[in-house]
Each structure stands twice: as structure tokens, then as C-alpha cells.
Design an enzyme around this catalytic site. Structure first.
Site, PDB file in Angstrom:
ATOM      1  N   LYS A  79      82.262   5.556  77.626  1.00 44.13           N
ATOM      2  CA  LYS A  79      82.311   4.881  76.537  1.00 44.13           C
ATOM      3  C   LYS A  79      83.157   3.818  76.424  1.00 44.13           C
ATOM      4  CE  LYS A  79      85.516   6.618  73.299  1.00 44.13           C
ATOM      5  NZ  LYS A  79      86.265   5.644  73.012  1.00 44.13           N
ATOM      6  N   GLU A  84      85.356   5.935  64.507  1.00 42.24           N
ATOM      7  CA  GLU A  84      86.795   6.423  64.477  1.00 42.24           C
ATOM      8  C   GLU A  84      87.511   5.611  63.182  1.00 42.24           C
ATOM      9  OE1 GLU A  84      89.157   6.141  67.689  1.00 42.24           O
ATOM     10  OE2 GLU A  84      91.021   6.558  66.413  1.00 42.24           O
ATOM     11  N   ASP A  96      90.795   7.827  76.783  1.00 45.17           N
ATOM     12  CA  ASP A  96      91.947   7.109  77.206  1.00 45.17           C
ATOM     13  C   ASP A  96      93.201   7.553  76.287  1.00 45.17           C
ATOM     14  OD1 ASP A  96      91.284   5.811  74.726  1.00 45.17           O
ATOM     15  OD2 ASP A  96      91.519   3.787  75.783  1.00 45.17           O
ATOM     16  N   SER A  97      93.069   8.204  75.062  1.00 40.55           N
ATOM     17  CA  SER A  97      94.059   8.872  74.479  1.00 40.55           C
ATOM     18  C   SER A  97      94.987  10.007  75.327  1.00 40.55           C
ATOM     19  CB  SER A  97      93.547  10.083  73.181  1.00 40.55           C
ATOM     20  OG  SER A  97      92.440  10.971  73.873  1.00 40.55           O
ATOM     21  N   GLU A 135      85.069   0.573  73.616  1.00 43.42           N
ATOM     22  CA  GLU A 135      85.413   0.237  72.068  1.00 43.42           C
ATOM     23  C   GLU A 135      84.746  -1.204  71.936  1.00 43.42           C
ATOM     24  OE1 GLU A 135      89.624   0.375  71.240  1.00 43.42           O
ATOM     25  OE2 GLU A 135      89.655   2.305  72.119  1.00 43.42           O
ATOM     26  N   ASP A 141      85.762   7.486  79.453  1.00 44.26           N
ATOM     27  CA  ASP A 141      86.521   6.336  78.402  1.00 44.26           C
ATOM     28  C   ASP A 141      86.910   5.073  79.324  1.00 44.26           C
ATOM     29  OD1 ASP A 141      86.748   5.358  75.894  1.00 44.26           O
ATOM     30  OD2 ASP A 141      88.458   6.385  75.641  1.00 44.26           O
TER      31      ASP A 141
HETATM   32  O1  KIV Z   1      90.422   8.222  73.522  1.00 41.45           O
HETATM   33  C1  KIV Z   1      89.975   9.079  72.849  1.00 41.45           C
HETATM   34  O2  KIV Z   1      90.087  10.432  72.903  1.00 41.45           O
HETATM   35  C2  KIV Z   1      88.887   8.691  71.787  1.00 41.45           C
HETATM   36  C3  KIV Z   1      88.520   9.590  70.786  1.00 41.45           C
HETATM   37  C4  KIV Z   1      89.225  10.025  69.908  1.00 41.45           C
HETATM   38  C5  KIV Z   1      87.048   9.291  70.164  1.00 41.45           C
HETATM   39  O3  KIV Z   1      88.534   7.575  71.989  1.00 41.45           O
END
Ligand code: KIV
Length: 263
Positions: free
Chosen positions: A113, A181, A45-46, A115, A84
Site C-alpha cells: 500500500k 481514510e 505504518d501505524s 499513500e 505498507d
Molecule cells: O497504517 C495504517 O494502519 C493504515 C490504515 C489505517 C489504513 O494506513
């Protein structure tokens, strides 16, 4: 070509091989990473900051992530693609299952993934029981920055103990790996030694079972942004800017398009 799956990642970990992961969001980059011995392509989600121009991951939606996850699946043949789950998309098991199913069914991802540590472990457990491979994520939790900022975790004894407990709870819930992280490197190593699934570090030192970085950071794609945890392996912002400038000059001085570009 057979795609890597969560079991292959565990096999690699048990063979003591480092797991190579990248966070990226589009088909062309996925294709290049896939040809470069990358085990896991996370559609993080970055993407909110790197691609969509937001200043955090919070505004990123499930539809944003799905569209990019599908592109990454289309661009790759071999790597495990992980979707994510974005902010507020897994607050209940029903939401988590519905949105994980979208990643697996609509985008073709190989897992998700999310959090959080022990607070989300019951949701992780049910997802795994329902056939969803899950990657955990502890340490700095960007989706919770409004509560907790972006502080490195594990600097105090209580935080270290918490991280170890979180990792153990995620392992017991059936996660196949855990992103660490922004974790103090000595604590990341202890967490890694305390569990029997791979830790994938970002800003967590060399003691993790593998590493992940945002592709834009290691490629130097974001001008003026160089996080401490990311080594810059190229300076593409400079290269691209120079190319755009040459393009602009060649149009202005009439040398583009040339005969070779003309029908
Ligand atoms: O959103 C993302 O790219 C991440 C990674 C940096 C682990 O969560």
C-alpha cells in the site's frame, strides 16, 4: 490452504460482498484475525504509534515494516497480507520497486500500500506492470501530516472533485483497491460509485466496499485513545491492566507461584 490474493478481493467486490480488513503487526494477532474471516491484513505504518511509541508514522522505517510484515505472514495462512510502504520509501519508482520487492520476497507479503492520488499514480502503474499488487490510499494521508494535518477530506467541492480524480487515476494505474481514510461519507460513497475497484474505508462511512480499522483501536488496547471512526469491540487495556495487577499482588503476597506452577 490457499491464500487470498488481489484477484480474490476483486471477485468478492464484484459479488457485492463487503471486504473485511485489519491493520495489525504481529503473528499472534494475525493468527486470531485470520481465523475470524478477515480478508486483508495490512501491516500498517501505524505500527509507529501503536507498537513503537512514536507520535506519528514518519519515523517508521522499511526495516520496521518488513520485520512486522514477515511476522504477520508467519502468523496467518489465508488472508492477503499487505505491506505498507513507509514515509520516503517510494519517492522514486526505483525506491518503490526495490522496497515492494523486499515486502514480496523477504516478508512474503501479497502486495503493498502507498499513500497518495494522482501524484503517485505513475509509480503505481509501473509497480503493477512489474508484478506488484498495489492498494492505494487517499483522504487523510498520515505520512503528510506535517503539510496537511489530519483533517477530514471532501468537505469542500474542490476536495471532493480531487478525491474522485485521485481515485480514478489510481484505478487507471492498476491499483486493486483504495483505502479512503477520513473522508466525508457522502463523498466516499460517490468515489465508491465512480470506480470499479473496491474502496476500503476508515472513517469514511458505510458506503465503502469494505472497512479497515487498526486492531489496537477496536480492541481498546491503547488506554485513553478512542478515535471517533473506531468502534471499541473490547476493552483489552483494562483487562490486561487488571491481569498485571493481579500478577503483581500474587507475587507480593506469596500466592504465586503456587504448587501447580512449581517443579
Ligand atoms: O497504517 C495504517 O494502519 C493504515 C490504515 C489505517 C489504513 O494506513
Amino acid at each position: 490452504m490457499k491464500r487470498v490474493n488481489a484477484r480474490d478481493i476483486l471477485k468478492k467486490y464484484r459479488n457485492d460482498e463487503k471486504i473485511v480488513s485489519l491493520s495489525l503487526y504481529d503473528s499472534w494477532m494475525a493468527s486470531l484475525a485470520d481465523q475470524s474471516e478477515t480478508d486483508i491484513l495490512l501491516v500498517g505504518d501505524s505500527l509507529g504509534m501503536t507498537v513503537l511509541g512514536y507520535d506519528s508514522t514518519v519515523p517508521v522505517t522499511m526495516d520496521d515494516c518488513l520485520r512486522h510484515a514477515a511476522a504477520v505472514v508467519r502468523g496467518s495462512q489465508k488472508a492477503l497480507v499487505i505491506g505498507d510502504l513507509p514515509f520516503a520509501s517510494y519517492s522514486t519508482f526505483e525506491d518503490a520497486m526495490k522496497n515492494s520487492a523486499r515486502f514480496l520476497q523477504e516478508a512474503g507479503a501479497g502486495g503493498v500500500k502507498l499513500e497518495g492520488g494522482k501524484a503517485v499514480a505513475p509509480i503505481v502503474e509501473k509497480l503493477v506492470q512489474n508484478g506488484v499488487p498495489v492498494m492505494g490510499h487517499i483522504g487523510i494521508l498520515p505520512q503528510s501530516f506535517k503539510n496537511d494535518g489530519y483533517r477530514v477530506k471532501g468537505k469542500s467541492k474542490s476536495e471532493a472533485v480531487q478525491l474522485i480524480e485521485d481515485a480514478k487515476r489510481l484505478e487507471a494505474a492498476g491499483a486493486f483497491s483504495i483505502v479512503l481514510e477520513g473522508v466525508a461519507s457522502d463523498v466516499a460513497k460517490i468515489v465508491t460509485d465512480e470506480i470499479s475497484i473496491p474502496t476500503i474505508g476508515i472513517g469514511a462511512g458505510v458506503g465503502c466496499s469494505g472497512q479497515i480499522q487498526v486492531a489496537h483501536d477496536i480492541l481498546g488496547l491503547i488506554e485513553g485513545f478512542q478515535p471517533k471512526h473506531a468502534k471499541q469491540f473490547a476493552n483489552l487495556a483494562e483487562t490486561i491492566k487488571n491481569a498485571f495487577l493481579s500478577y503483581s499482588k500474587d507475587i507480593s503476597n506469596g500466592s504465586f507461584p503456587g504448587d501447580e506452577n512449581t517443579f
